[in-house]
Design an enzyme around this catalytic site. Structure first.
Site, PDB file in Angstrom:
ATOM      1  N   GLN A 193       8.850   1.937   1.746  1.00  0.00           N
ATOM      2  CA  GLN A 193       7.688   2.172   0.870  1.00  0.00           C
ATOM      3  C   GLN A 193       8.023   2.354  -0.614  1.00  0.00           C
ATOM      4  O   GLN A 193       7.332   1.799  -1.466  1.00  0.00           O
ATOM      5  CB  GLN A 193       6.880   3.368   1.372  1.00  0.00           C
ATOM      6  CG  GLN A 193       5.629   2.914   2.096  1.00  0.00           C
ATOM      7  CD  GLN A 193       4.838   4.040   2.726  1.00  0.00           C
ATOM      8  OE1 GLN A 193       5.173   5.212   2.563  1.00  0.00           O
ATOM      9  NE2 GLN A 193       3.810   3.681   3.438  1.00  0.00           N
ATOM     10  N   SER A 228       2.616  -3.584  -2.931  1.00  0.00           N
ATOM     11  CA  SER A 228       1.610  -2.510  -2.931  1.00  0.00           C
ATOM     12  C   SER A 228       1.404  -1.942  -4.328  1.00  0.00           C
ATOM     13  O   SER A 228       0.270  -1.727  -4.755  1.00  0.00           O
ATOM     14  CB  SER A 228       2.034  -1.374  -1.989  1.00  0.00           C
ATOM     15  OG  SER A 228       1.885  -1.789  -0.659  1.00  0.00           O
TER      16      SER A 228
HETATM   17  P1  NAD Z   1      -2.828  -8.918   1.724  1.00  0.00           P
HETATM   18  O1  NAD Z   1      -2.804  -8.880   0.231  1.00  0.00           O
HETATM   19  O2  NAD Z   1      -1.965  -9.894   2.430  1.00  0.00           O
HETATM   20  O3  NAD Z   1      -4.353  -9.193   2.184  1.00  0.00           O
HETATM   21  C1  NAD Z   1      -5.414  -8.420   1.688  1.00  0.00           C
HETATM   22  C2  NAD Z   1      -6.399  -8.144   2.793  1.00  0.00           C
HETATM   23  O4  NAD Z   1      -7.115  -9.324   3.138  1.00  0.00           O
HETATM   24  C3  NAD Z   1      -5.768  -7.649   4.091  1.00  0.00           C
HETATM   25  O5  NAD Z   1      -6.263  -6.361   4.375  1.00  0.00           O
HETATM   26  C4  NAD Z   1      -6.213  -8.686   5.120  1.00  0.00           C
HETATM   27  O6  NAD Z   1      -6.473  -8.098   6.386  1.00  0.00           O
HETATM   28  C5  NAD Z   1      -7.478  -9.232   4.484  1.00  0.00           C
HETATM   29  N1  NAD Z   1      -7.942 -10.534   4.986  1.00  0.00           N
HETATM   30  C6  NAD Z   1      -7.228 -11.624   5.369  1.00  0.00           C
HETATM   31  N2  NAD Z   1      -8.065 -12.631   5.749  1.00  0.00           N
HETATM   32  C7  NAD Z   1      -9.338 -12.162   5.597  1.00  0.00           C
HETATM   33  C8  NAD Z   1     -10.634 -12.718   5.819  1.00  0.00           C
HETATM   34  N3  NAD Z   1     -10.780 -13.957   6.254  1.00  0.00           N
HETATM   35  N4  NAD Z   1     -11.714 -11.944   5.570  1.00  0.00           N
HETATM   36  C9  NAD Z   1     -11.573 -10.667   5.106  1.00  0.00           C
HETATM   37  N5  NAD Z   1     -10.381 -10.088   4.883  1.00  0.00           N
HETATM   38  C10 NAD Z   1      -9.272 -10.828   5.117  1.00  0.00           C
HETATM   39  O7  NAD Z   1      -2.575  -7.493   2.348  1.00  0.00           O
HETATM   40  P2  NAD Z   1      -1.919  -6.177   1.710  1.00  0.00           P
HETATM   41  O8  NAD Z   1      -2.915  -5.481   0.892  1.00  0.00           O
HETATM   42  O9  NAD Z   1      -0.653  -6.549   1.065  1.00  0.00           O
HETATM   43  O10 NAD Z   1      -1.631  -5.256   2.992  1.00  0.00           O
HETATM   44  C11 NAD Z   1      -1.513  -5.772   4.289  1.00  0.00           C
HETATM   45  C12 NAD Z   1      -1.257  -4.667   5.271  1.00  0.00           C
HETATM   46  O11 NAD Z   1       0.001  -4.070   5.087  1.00  0.00           O
HETATM   47  C13 NAD Z   1      -2.247  -3.540   5.232  1.00  0.00           C
HETATM   48  O12 NAD Z   1      -2.487  -3.116   6.547  1.00  0.00           O
HETATM   49  C14 NAD Z   1      -1.518  -2.444   4.564  1.00  0.00           C
HETATM   50  O13 NAD Z   1      -2.035  -1.172   4.891  1.00  0.00           O
HETATM   51  C15 NAD Z   1      -0.167  -2.678   5.150  1.00  0.00           C
HETATM   52  N6  NAD Z   1       0.823  -1.993   4.363  1.00  0.00           N
HETATM   53  C16 NAD Z   1       1.715  -1.176   4.982  1.00  0.00           C
HETATM   54  C17 NAD Z   1       2.658  -0.494   4.245  1.00  0.00           C
HETATM   55  C18 NAD Z   1       3.645   0.407   4.882  1.00  0.00           C
HETATM   56  O14 NAD Z   1       3.510   0.795   5.996  1.00  0.00           O
HETATM   57  N7  NAD Z   1       4.686   0.755   4.170  1.00  0.00           N
HETATM   58  C19 NAD Z   1       2.705  -0.654   2.885  1.00  0.00           C
HETATM   59  C20 NAD Z   1       1.791  -1.501   2.273  1.00  0.00           C
HETATM   60  C21 NAD Z   1       0.848  -2.179   3.033  1.00  0.00           C
END
Ligand code: NAD
Length: 361
Positions: free
Chosen positions: A122, A128
Site C-alpha cells: 500500500q 491509488s
Molecule cells: P480501476 O481504476 O481499474 O477501475 C475503476 C473502477 O471502475 C473499479 O472500481 C471497477 O470495478 C469499475 N468498473 C469497471 N468496469 C465498469 C463498468 N462497466 N461499469 C461500472 N464500473 C466499472 O480501479 P482502482 O480504482 O484502481 O481499484 C480497483 C480495486 O483495487 C478496488 O477494489 C480497490 O479498492 C482495490 N485496491 C486495493 C488496494 C489494496 O488492497 N492495497 C489498494 C488500492 C486499490
C-alpha cells in the site's frame, strides 16, 4: 545508491518523482536532482539542496537508478545503462514498444502500475495515490462547469435545490469523487459493477444506483470486462436513469483494456441542457461515446470534460504522494541504499517489467 531525478519532459507534466521531504528521509541514498525538476510542482532547487540533494544538469549521468513520473522517451532510454534501475509509470500493458526498448538496453525497470494491490504494498501504491487526486479534481471540475450550485442554499431570494451527481465506477478515484461532491453539498449516487463496493459508496453518504448489472471481482480486486450483452444492458439502464442527474463523473476502467463505453451518444442527448460529464477514463478512450480525450466539448448542450492527466493539475500534493510511493519502493528494493533484489518477493517480482535478461511481464 545514487539516484537521479530528471525533469519530466512529457508535455503538460508538472509532477516530479521525488520532493525535498522524501529526499531528506531517504537515508543511505545519494539523490541528484536535475536543475528545475521540481519547479512546476512548487519545489525549488534550494529546497532540494537543503534536504541533502545535489543539483545537476544531467540526472542520468553517473547514477545507478533513475526515478520518474512518466515513461521515458526513446531519447531518455538512450541515456540508461545496462543493469541500471528505472522506476516510473511505464504502461506495461499498453505500451510494449517502450518495454521492448528498456529490455533491449538491459534496464531493470519497475512499473508503478504493476505493484501488487496488497496491504503490504500500500505505501507504494501510486495508482491509488494519483487516482485520489484525479477523483478529487474531477468533482471540482464538475462543480465548476455546472451552471448550478452543488449545495442546497436557503437564501433571502428563496431556496436553491442541490445538484444531483452520479459517479460511475467506484474504485479509488470514484470514491474520492463521491466524497468530494458530498462535501460540496451535492446529492450523490454511485455505481460500480463490483457488488462489494455498494457498502463503501453508502458509507460516504451516497446511494448505490442499481443498474441491474454486476460483474465479479478478479484476483487483484479489479473488475472483469463485461460481456457485450452485459454492456448493452448497462447502457440501456443508464440511459433511463441519466436524465435525473446534473453531473456525471465516470471513472470505470479495466486494467490494460480500453475503457468501457457506459454513456452512448443517445444517453447524452437525453440529459438536461447545461449538464456536465467529467470523463476520468478519457485517457483510455473514455466512458462516454462522445468524449474527446484531452478536450472539453459541448454536445447536445452537455459539457463533456475529457481532460487527461488530472493529477498533474495539482502537482504539489500529487508529487508529494507519488514521492512517498517511490521512496517506499526504493527502500524496498535497496534497504538503507544497498541494492538487494529478492526475486522471490511478490512486490519486487510483480513490479519488475524488464531486467538485464529481458522482459519479465
Ligand atoms: P480501476 O481504476 O481499474 O477501475 C475503476 C473502477 O471502475 C473499479 O472500481 C471497477 O470495478 C469499475 N468498473 C469497471 N468496469 C465498469 C463498468 N462497466 N461499469 C461500472 N464500473 C466499472 O480501479 P482502482 O480504482 O484502481 O481499484 C480497483 C480495486 O483495487 C478496488 O477494489 C480497490 O479498492 C482495490 N485496491 C486495493 C488496494 C489494496 O488492497 N492495497 C489498494 C488500492 C486499490
Amino acid at each position: 545508491m545514487r539516484v537521479g531525478v530528471p525533469k519530466e519532459i512529457t508535455p503538460g507534466e508538472r509532477r516530479v518523482a521525488l520532493i525535498p521531504e522524501a529526499v531528506g528521509k531517504l537515508t543511505g541514498f545519494e539523490i541528484v536532482v536535475q536543475r528545475g525538476a521540481g519547479e512546476a510542482a512548487g519545489f525549488r532547487d534550494g529546497d532540494y539542496e537543503q534536504a541533502g540533494a545535489t543539483i545537476v544538469d544531467d540526472a542520468y549521468a553517473g547514477v545507478e537508478a533513475v526515478v520518474k513520473v512518466q515513461k521515458p522517451s526513446a531519447g531518455e532510454i538512450g541515456k540508461l545503462r545496462q543493469g541500471e534501475l528505472l522506476i516510473a509509470f511505464l504502461q506495461p500493458l499498453t505500451d510494449p514498444e517502450t518495454i521492448g526498448m528498456l529490455a533491449a538496453r538491459g534496464v531493470v525497470a519497475f512499473a508503478m502500475e504493476s505493484i501488487p494491490r496488497t496491504t503490504r504494498a500500500q505505501p507504494m501504491d501510486a495508482l491509488s495515490s494519483q487516482a485520489t487526486v484525479g477523483g478529487y479534481k474531477a468533482a471540482l471540475y464538475a462543480a465548476d462547469r455546472l451552471p448550478r450550485f452543488f449545495p442546497m442554499l436557503m437564501t433571502a431570494a428563496g431556496t436553491v435545490a442541490p445538484a444531483k451527481v452520479l459517479v460511475l465506477g467506484a474504485g479509488v478515484a470514484g470514491l474520492q469523487a463521491i466524497a468530494t461532491a458530498r462535501r460540496l453539498g451535492a446529492i450523490v449516487a454511485g455505481f460500480d459493477v463490483r457488488p462489494a463496493v455498494r457498502e463503501q459508496v453508502q458509507s460516504l453518504g451516497a446511494t448505490f444506483l442499481d443498474l441491474g448489472v454486476a460483474g465479479e471481482e478478479t484476483e487483484g480486486g479489479y473488475a472483469r470486462e463485461l460481456t457485450p450483452e452485459e454492456q448493452t444492458r448497462q447502457q440501456e439502464a443508464l440511459e433511463q436513469r441519466i436524465p435525473d442527474y446534473d453531473a456525471v463523473i465516470t471513472t470505470a476502467a479495466v486494467p490494460g483494456r480500453p475503457a468501457p463505453t457506459l454513456i452512448p451518444a443517445s444517453a447524452v442527448a437525453k440529459m438536461k441542457p447545461g449538464s456536465v460529464i467529467v470523463d476520468l477514463a478519457a485517457e483510455s478512450g473514455g466512458n462516454c461515446e462522445l468524449t474527446r480525450p484531452g478536450e472539453e466539448i459541448v454536445a447536445s448542450g452537455v459539457t463533456i470534460v475529457g481532460l487527461t492527466n488530472l493529477p498533474s493539475t495539482m502537482p504539489y500534493h500529487a508529487s508529494q504522494l507519488y514521492a512517498r510511493n517511490v521512496s517506499a519502493l526504493l527502500g524496498h528494493l535497496a534497504p538503507g541504499g544497498e541494492l538487494a533484489l529478492d526475486w522471490e518477493d511478490e512486490i519486487t517480482a510483480g513490479a519488475c517489467v524488464t531486467h538485464a535478461a529481458g522482459v519479465t511481464a
